[in-house]
Design a protein around this motif. Sequence first.
Motif, PDB file in Angstrom:
ATOM      1  N   GLN A 129       0.834  -1.207   0.000  1.00 26.66           N
ATOM      2  CA  GLN A 129       0.000   0.000   0.000  1.00 26.66           C
ATOM      3  C   GLN A 129       0.866   1.253   0.000  1.00 26.66           C
ATOM      4  N   TRP A 130       1.968   1.193   0.714  1.00 25.59           N
ATOM      5  CA  TRP A 130       2.924   2.301   0.753  1.00 25.59           C
ATOM      6  C   TRP A 130       3.453   2.591  -0.652  1.00 25.59           C
ATOM      7  N   LEU A 131       3.886   1.537  -1.328  1.00 29.75           N
ATOM      8  CA  LEU A 131       4.391   1.664  -2.703  1.00 29.75           C
ATOM      9  C   LEU A 131       3.308   2.222  -3.622  1.00 29.75           C
ATOM     10  N   ALA A 132       2.093   1.680  -3.492  1.00 29.61           N
ATOM     11  CA  ALA A 132       1.000   2.115  -4.358  1.00 29.61           C
ATOM     12  C   ALA A 132       0.670   3.593  -4.158  1.00 29.61           C
ATOM     13  N   TRP A 133       0.771   4.073  -2.910  1.00 24.62           N
ATOM     14  CA  TRP A 133       0.497   5.481  -2.612  1.00 24.62           C
ATOM     15  C   TRP A 133       1.483   6.392  -3.349  1.00 24.62           C
ATOM     16  N   TYR A 134       2.762   6.064  -3.256  1.00 23.60           N
ATOM     17  CA  TYR A 134       3.775   6.901  -3.905  1.00 23.60           C
ATOM     18  C   TYR A 134       3.669   6.845  -5.425  1.00 23.60           C
ATOM     19  N   VAL A 135       3.339   5.673  -5.956  1.00 25.77           N
ATOM     20  CA  VAL A 135       3.167   5.554  -7.407  1.00 25.77           C
ATOM     21  C   VAL A 135       1.944   6.346  -7.856  1.00 25.77           C
ATOM     22  N   TRP A 136       0.871   6.288  -7.067  1.00 27.53           N
ATOM     23  CA  TRP A 136      -0.369   6.983  -7.433  1.00 27.53           C
ATOM     24  C   TRP A 136      -0.180   8.494  -7.432  1.00 27.53           C
ATOM     25  N   ILE A 137       0.453   9.030  -6.378  1.00 24.34           N
ATOM     26  CA  ILE A 137       0.684  10.477  -6.293  1.00 24.34           C
ATOM     27  C   ILE A 137       1.720  10.918  -7.335  1.00 24.34           C
ATOM     28  N   ASN A 138       2.706  10.052  -7.562  1.00 24.04           N
ATOM     29  CA  ASN A 138       3.711  10.281  -8.611  1.00 24.04           C
ATOM     30  C   ASN A 138       4.636  11.463  -8.323  1.00 24.04           C
ATOM     31  N   ASN A 139       4.687  11.875  -7.042  1.00 24.36           N
ATOM     32  CA  ASN A 139       5.611  12.930  -6.625  1.00 24.36           C
ATOM     33  C   ASN A 139       5.903  12.701  -5.152  1.00 24.36           C
ATOM     34  N   PRO A 140       7.143  12.345  -4.802  1.00 21.13           N
ATOM     35  CA  PRO A 140       7.422  11.967  -3.412  1.00 21.13           C
ATOM     36  C   PRO A 140       7.246  13.099  -2.413  1.00 21.13           C
ATOM     37  N   VAL A 141       7.498  14.341  -2.809  1.00 23.45           N
ATOM     38  CA  VAL A 141       7.335  15.467  -1.888  1.00 23.45           C
ATOM     39  C   VAL A 141       5.868  15.636  -1.521  1.00 23.45           C
ATOM     40  N   ILE A 142       5.007  15.621  -2.531  1.00 21.21           N
ATOM     41  CA  ILE A 142       3.561  15.749  -2.284  1.00 21.21           C
ATOM     42  C   ILE A 142       3.036  14.531  -1.535  1.00 21.21           C
ATOM     43  N   ALA A 143       3.477  13.339  -1.943  1.00 20.53           N
ATOM     44  CA  ALA A 143       2.990  12.109  -1.312  1.00 20.53           C
ATOM     45  C   ALA A 143       3.354  12.060   0.164  1.00 20.53           C
ATOM     46  N   THR A 144       4.597  12.407   0.491  1.00 20.86           N
ATOM     47  CA  THR A 144       5.028  12.379   1.886  1.00 20.86           C
ATOM     48  C   THR A 144       4.356  13.480   2.691  1.00 20.86           C
ATOM     49  N   GLY A 145       4.293  14.693   2.137  1.00 26.76           N
ATOM     50  CA  GLY A 145       3.673  15.806   2.851  1.00 26.76           C
ATOM     51  C   GLY A 145       2.213  15.559   3.137  1.00 26.76           C
ATOM     52  N   LEU A 146       1.482  15.089   2.140  1.00 24.85           N
ATOM     53  CA  LEU A 146       0.049  14.844   2.299  1.00 24.85           C
ATOM     54  C   LEU A 146      -0.196  13.716   3.296  1.00 24.85           C
ATOM     55  N   MET A 147       0.552  12.620   3.141  1.00 22.43           N
ATOM     56  CA  MET A 147       0.365  11.490   4.053  1.00 22.43           C
ATOM     57  C   MET A 147       0.724  11.879   5.489  1.00 22.43           C
ATOM     58  N   SER A 148       1.788  12.645   5.661  1.00 25.50           N
ATOM     59  CA  SER A 148       2.216  13.033   7.001  1.00 25.50           C
ATOM     60  C   SER A 148       1.174  13.906   7.686  1.00 25.50           C
ATOM     61  N   PHE A 149       0.629  14.880   6.966  1.00 22.49           N
ATOM     62  CA  PHE A 149      -0.361  15.778   7.568  1.00 22.49           C
ATOM     63  C   PHE A 149      -1.658  15.032   7.868  1.00 22.49           C
ATOM     64  N   LEU A 150      -2.111  14.204   6.929  1.00 23.01           N
ATOM     65  CA  LEU A 150      -3.339  13.442   7.160  1.00 23.01           C
ATOM     66  C   LEU A 150      -3.169  12.495   8.346  1.00 23.01           C
ATOM     67  N   MET A 151      -2.007  11.857   8.443  1.00 23.00           N
ATOM     68  CA  MET A 151      -1.736  10.967   9.562  1.00 23.00           C
ATOM     69  C   MET A 151      -1.843  11.714  10.880  1.00 23.00           C
ATOM     70  N   HIS A 152      -1.231  12.889  10.938  1.00 22.54           N
ATOM     71  CA  HIS A 152      -1.261  13.674  12.171  1.00 22.54           C
ATOM     72  C   HIS A 152      -2.690  14.046  12.562  1.00 22.54           C
ATOM     73  N   GLU A 153      -3.478  14.530  11.604  1.00 17.75           N
ATOM     74  CA  GLU A 153      -4.842  14.956  11.922  1.00 17.75           C
ATOM     75  C   GLU A 153      -5.719  13.778  12.326  1.00 17.75           C
ATOM     76  N   ILE A 154      -5.597  12.665  11.592  1.00 21.23           N
ATOM     77  CA  ILE A 154      -6.425  11.489  11.890  1.00 21.23           C
ATOM     78  C   ILE A 154      -6.083  10.936  13.270  1.00 21.23           C
ATOM     79  N   VAL A 155      -4.803  10.854  13.584  1.00 22.26           N
ATOM     80  CA  VAL A 155      -4.393  10.319  14.882  1.00 22.26           C
ATOM     81  C   VAL A 155      -4.800  11.273  16.003  1.00 22.26           C
ATOM     82  N   TYR A 156      -4.537  12.573  15.814  1.00 16.70           N
ATOM     83  CA  TYR A 156      -4.835  13.539  16.880  1.00 16.70           C
ATOM     84  C   TYR A 156      -6.324  13.553  17.220  1.00 16.70           C
ATOM     85  N   PHE A 157      -7.162  13.785  16.215  1.00 14.49           N
ATOM     86  CA  PHE A 157      -8.596  13.882  16.500  1.00 14.49           C
ATOM     87  C   PHE A 157      -9.214  12.504  16.742  1.00 14.49           C
TER      88      PHE A 157
END
Length: 330
Positions: free
Chosen positions: A28-56
Amino acid sequence: MAFNATTSDFSAVYTDTDLLSLNWAERQWLAWYVWINNPVIATGLMSFLMHEIVYFGRAIPWIIIDATPFFRRWKLQPTKIPTAKEQWECTKLVLFSHFTVELPTIWLFHPLAEAIGMSTYQVPFPSWQTMVPQVFLFFFVEDFWHWAAHRALHVGALYKYIHKIHHKYPAPFGLAAEYAHPAEVLILGTGTLIGPLVYCYFTQNLHIVTMYIWITLRLFQTIDAHSGYDFPWSLQHIIPFWAGAEHHDFHHMTFTSNFATSFRWWDRLFGTDVNYLRYRERLRKSVAANKAMSKEERLAVEQRLMEQFEAEGAVAEADVYNGQQKSKVA
């Protein structure tokens, strides 16, 4: 294989990867990066979503617990239940800090992480034998940073103009874990990042998935510490040096003492838990001297003692706010 910004298909970096050897999460990790097709956007988006989902996601159960009278028996300050209005006001400031401070920091993390050798899009993940000691090290480093920075935030202008916001609620609740001035979010948040970044710089052996595990556990820890509840199964009853809600709730109630976040040892070592220990000893003696007390009478004694220490804390807080701080706050 490193990613070339001119490459139009990010999947090319996985050419030499044995897909059959990957587990479900790694695929799933591999598929996410391939789908976004840009590692900066993929990492930034996943990191922020992870933080918000975990926090709330972790804070919402505490909102439900606060609204359920059954759990009041384990409430550390049972007469102070956060209202819906207080929780909504808290949520607004938390979201403001998340989007103005944490989002830019998270988004810029990928370039910084890769610059010092951190793995991000790479699979497979490191083994748990590798990740566990890394996460414990990050807890240790962050806890000392938090103790020192938090102690400094209780001095003079740092308290008056920055940290006082976090002390709005003398009886904290889960959502209030990151209820703070944006500057404080940045100052204390540095402790969460500095351990992994320095470790990665010197070892070149850290995967961002370990960072995600560390940040998830750190968010659980800080939200639980602000929950205001001490259950029989709470971690501090299992791990003696774990701080937990009982330790941190006293800090909010009395302003003084208990500046560490995860562990009790820094406060004990530097003598910044003197007032807390005094409170626990007086409570122990009161209960021991009145063994025949009913549960209601014992709670009444504890409530009077809390009110006394809270009043002392209010005086100490006013002294700091008005620039009349004593040389030592314990």
